[in-house]
Write an enzyme that holds these catalytic residues in place. Structure first.
Site, PDB file in Angstrom:
ATOM      1  N   ASN A   9     -31.838  -2.066  11.066  1.00  0.00           N
ATOM      2  CA  ASN A   9     -31.185  -3.356  11.243  1.00  0.00           C
ATOM      3  C   ASN A   9     -32.307  -4.393  11.289  1.00  0.00           C
ATOM      4  O   ASN A   9     -33.002  -4.504  12.288  1.00  0.00           O
ATOM      5  CB  ASN A   9     -30.382  -3.344  12.562  1.00  0.00           C
ATOM      6  CG  ASN A   9     -29.903  -4.724  12.963  1.00  0.00           C
ATOM      7  OD1 ASN A   9     -29.863  -5.640  12.152  1.00  0.00           O
ATOM      8  ND2 ASN A   9     -29.531  -4.877  14.228  1.00  0.00           N
ATOM      9  N   LYS A  11     -32.188  -7.533  11.370  1.00  0.00           N
ATOM     10  CA  LYS A  11     -31.881  -8.764  12.101  1.00  0.00           C
ATOM     11  C   LYS A  11     -32.285  -9.973  11.248  1.00  0.00           C
ATOM     12  O   LYS A  11     -32.153  -9.921  10.033  1.00  0.00           O
ATOM     13  CB  LYS A  11     -32.560  -8.745  13.478  1.00  0.00           C
ATOM     14  CG  LYS A  11     -32.229  -7.439  14.220  1.00  0.00           C
ATOM     15  CD  LYS A  11     -32.657  -7.409  15.639  1.00  0.00           C
ATOM     16  CE  LYS A  11     -32.274  -6.062  16.245  1.00  0.00           C
ATOM     17  NZ  LYS A  11     -32.583  -5.972  17.654  1.00  0.00           N
ATOM     18  N   HIS A  94     -22.826  -6.202  17.213  1.00  0.00           N
ATOM     19  CA  HIS A  94     -24.166  -6.005  17.772  1.00  0.00           C
ATOM     20  C   HIS A  94     -24.303  -6.806  19.072  1.00  0.00           C
ATOM     21  O   HIS A  94     -23.758  -7.911  19.190  1.00  0.00           O
ATOM     22  CB  HIS A  94     -25.229  -6.438  16.762  1.00  0.00           C
ATOM     23  CG  HIS A  94     -26.595  -6.018  17.185  1.00  0.00           C
ATOM     24  ND1 HIS A  94     -27.333  -6.737  18.096  1.00  0.00           N
ATOM     25  CD2 HIS A  94     -27.330  -4.923  16.874  1.00  0.00           C
ATOM     26  CE1 HIS A  94     -28.482  -6.101  18.307  1.00  0.00           C
ATOM     27  NE2 HIS A  94     -28.505  -5.005  17.575  1.00  0.00           N
ATOM     28  N   GLU A  96     -26.564  -8.578  20.197  1.00  0.00           N
ATOM     29  CA  GLU A  96     -27.078  -9.949  20.043  1.00  0.00           C
ATOM     30  C   GLU A  96     -25.959 -10.902  19.620  1.00  0.00           C
ATOM     31  O   GLU A  96     -25.960 -12.075  20.001  1.00  0.00           O
ATOM     32  CB  GLU A  96     -28.242  -9.964  19.028  1.00  0.00           C
ATOM     33  CG  GLU A  96     -29.506  -9.378  19.657  1.00  0.00           C
ATOM     34  CD  GLU A  96     -30.411  -8.621  18.698  1.00  0.00           C
ATOM     35  OE1 GLU A  96     -30.286  -8.795  17.476  1.00  0.00           O
ATOM     36  OE2 GLU A  96     -31.233  -7.827  19.187  1.00  0.00           O
ATOM     37  N   GLU A 166     -25.772   1.361  21.974  1.00  0.00           N
ATOM     38  CA  GLU A 166     -27.023   0.644  22.187  1.00  0.00           C
ATOM     39  C   GLU A 166     -27.033   0.009  23.569  1.00  0.00           C
ATOM     40  O   GLU A 166     -26.466  -1.072  23.758  1.00  0.00           O
ATOM     41  CB  GLU A 166     -27.187  -0.453  21.135  1.00  0.00           C
ATOM     42  CG  GLU A 166     -27.214   0.069  19.724  1.00  0.00           C
ATOM     43  CD  GLU A 166     -27.924  -0.898  18.788  1.00  0.00           C
ATOM     44  OE1 GLU A 166     -28.940  -0.509  18.233  1.00  0.00           O
ATOM     45  OE2 GLU A 166     -27.472  -2.037  18.651  1.00  0.00           O
ATOM     46  N   GLY A 172     -35.113  -3.897  21.815  1.00  0.00           N
ATOM     47  CA  GLY A 172     -36.260  -4.785  21.618  1.00  0.00           C
ATOM     48  C   GLY A 172     -37.150  -4.907  22.852  1.00  0.00           C
ATOM     49  O   GLY A 172     -38.003  -5.777  22.918  1.00  0.00           O
ATOM     50  N   SER A 212     -35.020   0.594  20.877  1.00  0.00           N
ATOM     51  CA  SER A 212     -36.427   1.020  20.864  1.00  0.00           C
ATOM     52  C   SER A 212     -36.619   2.460  20.368  1.00  0.00           C
ATOM     53  O   SER A 212     -37.465   3.183  20.877  1.00  0.00           O
ATOM     54  CB  SER A 212     -37.050   0.827  22.244  1.00  0.00           C
ATOM     55  OG  SER A 212     -36.935  -0.525  22.642  1.00  0.00           O
TER      56      SER A 212
END
Ligand code: PGA
Length: 250
Positions: A9, A11, A94, A96, A166, A172, A212
């Site tokens: 991904n 991003k 996601h 985010e 996730e 991240g 990660s």
């Protein structure tokens, strides 16, 4: 047997030129992969990357999709627009998107269903925040996300869908869930699907871990019984790092 699936991904990263360089380097490095390999790239990179992956074992994905077929939704992209570019996968929900853009389970459900209706494969992301985990609410949160994001799914929709677990605190941050923590959460998700849908569906659906994931921890994560793949952010931006993950069992 569930075929493992490793998806990158990107991003909001990589301009066209860099995307082209990365994928050109990646192609020979992953050509003998035993797992399915997917790259979910920014909309603006889709055509460039499509050219680079043509005739290879790398599949292409986008990072979001709108639920309407067309209309007055400035800046949105529909499933048929992605389909026209011969995209196969699309990330929905996601964290985010949830955190910065107000994404809700209800919308994730609409996006996933629109993807499925256009024969795209949604990668449906769920996961708890650190605060929720520490308050002992992880299972509650995952349960609600599973039920609401998969609402109205038909049995055949599950064949085309991937769940990505996730934990938000691992994305991240360099902090990975331990293999046992990740496996327990994926097992809880699978058990919930079994309860709400069927044992057969739960047994077949692929569940990725994301947060990660990298060359140094992929092997032990992938060795866990309930983890069928990975959704990789940071480490999917460099060909050698991503290839190391894809080739985890070589
Ligand atoms: P990360 O991101 O690998 O950089 O933690 C994972 C993701 O957001 O899908």
């Amino acid at each position: 047997m569930r075929t493992p699936i490793i998806a990158g991904n990107w991003k909001m990263n990589l301009l066209n030129k860099d995307a082209e360089t990365m994928v050109t380097e990646l192609v020979p490095l992953v050509k003998d992969a035993d797992c399915e390999v997917v790259l979910c790239v920014p909309y603006t990179d889709l055509l460039t990357v499509r050219k680079c992956v043509r005739g290879t074992n790398i599949k292409l994905g986008a990072q979001n999709v709108h639920w309407a077929e067309s209309g007055a939704y400035t800046a949105e992209i529909s499933a048929s627009m992605l389909k026209e570019l011969r995209i196969q996968y699309v990330v929905v929900g996601h964290s985010e998107r949830r955190q910065y853009f107000g994404e809700t389970n209800e919308k994730v459900n609409l996006r996933a269903k629109a993807a499925l209706a256009s024969k795209l494969r949604p990668i449906i992301c769920i996961g708890e925040t650190l605060e929720e985990r520490e308050a002992g609410r992880m299972e509650d949160v995952l349960y609600t996300q599973v039920v609401e994001c998969l609402k109205g799914f038909k049995s055949w929709d599950f064949d085309k869908s991937i769940i990505a677990y996730e934990p938000v605190w691992a994305i991240g941050t360099g902090k990975t869930a331990s293999p046992e923590q990740a496996n327990a959460a994926c097992k809880f998700i699978r058990d919930t699907i079994k309860k709400k849908f069927s044992a057969k569906i739960a047994d077949k659906i692929r569940i990725q871990y994301g947060g990660s994931m990298k060359g140094s921890n992929v092997k032990e994560l992938m060795a866990m019984s309930e983890i069928d793949g990975g959704l990789i952010g940071g480490a999917s931006l460099k060909a050698d790092l991503f290839a190391e993950i894809v080739n985890y069992n070589k």
